[in-house]
Scaffold this motif. Sequence first.
Motif, mmCIF file in Angstrom:
data_model
loop_
_atom_site.group_PDB
_atom_site.id
_atom_site.type_symbol
_atom_site.label_atom_id
_atom_site.label_comp_id
_atom_site.label_asym_id
_atom_site.label_seq_id
_atom_site.Cartn_x
_atom_site.Cartn_y
_atom_site.Cartn_z
ATOM 1 N N UNK A 1 0.826 -1.201 0.000
ATOM 2 C CA UNK A 1 0.000 0.000 0.000
ATOM 3 C C UNK A 1 0.870 1.265 0.000
ATOM 4 N N UNK A 2 1.996 1.227 0.698
ATOM 5 C CA UNK A 2 2.907 2.365 0.662
ATOM 6 C C UNK A 2 3.397 2.637 -0.746
ATOM 7 N N UNK A 3 3.785 1.581 -1.444
ATOM 8 C CA UNK A 3 4.253 1.725 -2.823
ATOM 9 C C UNK A 3 3.153 2.264 -3.720
ATOM 10 N N UNK A 4 1.996 1.631 -3.679
ATOM 11 C CA UNK A 4 0.900 2.043 -4.561
ATOM 12 C C UNK A 4 0.394 3.439 -4.235
ATOM 13 N N UNK A 5 0.229 3.746 -2.951
ATOM 14 C CA UNK A 5 -0.317 5.051 -2.593
ATOM 15 C C UNK A 5 0.641 6.192 -2.922
ATOM 16 N N UNK A 6 1.903 6.058 -2.549
ATOM 17 C CA UNK A 6 2.837 7.162 -2.802
ATOM 18 C C UNK A 6 3.108 7.344 -4.288
ATOM 19 N N UNK A 7 3.231 6.250 -5.031
ATOM 20 C CA UNK A 7 3.446 6.400 -6.470
ATOM 21 C C UNK A 7 2.192 6.913 -7.167
ATOM 22 N N UNK B 1 1.964 10.451 -9.075
ATOM 23 C CA UNK B 1 1.544 10.541 -10.468
ATOM 24 C C UNK B 1 0.387 11.518 -10.646
ATOM 25 N N UNK B 2 -0.511 11.555 -9.675
ATOM 26 C CA UNK B 2 -1.626 12.508 -9.776
ATOM 27 C C UNK B 2 -1.119 13.945 -9.680
ATOM 28 N N UNK B 3 -0.027 14.148 -8.963
ATOM 29 C CA UNK B 3 0.553 15.486 -8.857
ATOM 30 C C UNK B 3 1.475 15.830 -10.032
ATOM 31 N N UNK B 4 1.570 14.960 -11.021
ATOM 32 C CA UNK B 4 2.474 15.190 -12.157
ATOM 33 C C UNK B 4 2.181 16.475 -12.936
ATOM 34 N N UNK B 5 0.938 16.946 -13.046
ATOM 35 C CA UNK B 5 0.730 18.223 -13.743
ATOM 36 C C UNK B 5 1.444 19.407 -13.103
ATOM 37 N N UNK B 6 2.067 19.207 -11.951
ATOM 38 C CA UNK B 6 2.916 20.242 -11.351
ATOM 39 C C UNK B 6 4.041 20.602 -12.324
ATOM 40 N N UNK B 7 4.381 19.668 -13.211
ATOM 41 C CA UNK B 7 5.464 19.908 -14.165
ATOM 42 C C UNK B 7 5.170 21.059 -15.114
ATOM 43 N N UNK B 8 3.895 21.433 -15.260
ATOM 44 C CA UNK B 8 3.557 22.581 -16.107
ATOM 45 C C UNK B 8 3.979 23.895 -15.474
ATOM 46 N N UNK B 9 4.169 23.904 -14.154
ATOM 47 C CA UNK B 9 4.585 25.115 -13.448
ATOM 48 C C UNK B 9 6.104 25.211 -13.517
ATOM 49 N N UNK C 1 7.950 18.842 -3.099
ATOM 50 C CA UNK C 1 6.926 17.940 -2.562
ATOM 51 C C UNK C 1 6.774 16.721 -3.473
ATOM 52 N N UNK C 2 6.723 16.950 -4.779
ATOM 53 C CA UNK C 2 6.632 15.849 -5.752
ATOM 54 C C UNK C 2 7.835 14.917 -5.626
ATOM 55 N N UNK C 3 9.019 15.485 -5.500
ATOM 56 C CA UNK C 3 10.236 14.692 -5.385
ATOM 57 C C UNK C 3 10.220 13.846 -4.117
ATOM 58 N N UNK C 4 9.772 14.427 -3.016
ATOM 59 C CA UNK C 4 9.721 13.695 -1.742
ATOM 60 C C UNK C 4 8.712 12.552 -1.815
ATOM 61 N N UNK C 5 7.535 12.810 -2.383
ATOM 62 C CA UNK C 5 6.515 11.758 -2.492
ATOM 63 C C UNK C 5 7.018 10.607 -3.345
ATOM 64 N N UNK C 6 7.612 10.901 -4.492
ATOM 65 C CA UNK C 6 8.134 9.834 -5.343
ATOM 66 C C UNK C 6 9.343 9.151 -4.699
ATOM 67 N N UNK C 7 10.120 9.891 -3.903
ATOM 68 C CA UNK C 7 11.240 9.277 -3.189
ATOM 69 C C UNK C 7 10.770 8.279 -2.145
ATOM 70 N N UNK C 8 9.701 8.611 -1.440
ATOM 71 C CA UNK C 8 9.150 7.669 -0.454
ATOM 72 C C UNK C 8 8.615 6.430 -1.156
ATOM 73 N N UNK C 9 7.948 6.618 -2.310
ATOM 74 C CA UNK C 9 7.483 5.468 -3.093
ATOM 75 C C UNK C 9 8.637 4.590 -3.550
ATOM 76 N N UNK C 10 9.760 5.203 -3.896
ATOM 77 C CA UNK C 10 10.950 4.451 -4.296
ATOM 78 C C UNK C 10 11.506 3.645 -3.124
#
Length: 115
Positions: A56-62, A66-74, A87-96
């Motif tokens: 669940x940690x893997x699925x939820x954080x990843x 991914x849902x926060x990926x449109x942050x890349x437009x900023x 924040x995006x980097x930290x969330x994906x790092x925890x998923x990793x």
Amino acid sequence: MLFGLILIMAAFMIYKDMHLGLMPLLVLLLGIYVLVGAYSIVQLKLESGQNLVTAMGLYLFDGIGAILAPVLYIKPSTGTGKTLYYVEWIILGIGTIFALVIGYLALNGHLASPP
């Protein structure tokens, strides 16, 4: 695997200052798919105990990453944009980290009983 490839392509496009196009929206849709998978794991009782926590940690954080990926437009040059990138980097790092733990726990079992 598809999720990782899309993220690698997006990172390369950002590094080369290319236009992202629809890439963040594709990642957003893939994030919804991952979160539905996490919901299914719980509803169908596919995992239990310690395996449930790591899965669940893997699925939820990843999925959230991914849902926060449109942050890349900023653009990250602004204060808010830079914070959102962190924040995006930290969330994906925890998923990793969850993915590394799952791989570490599975390695011994896979090597102990070869086919």
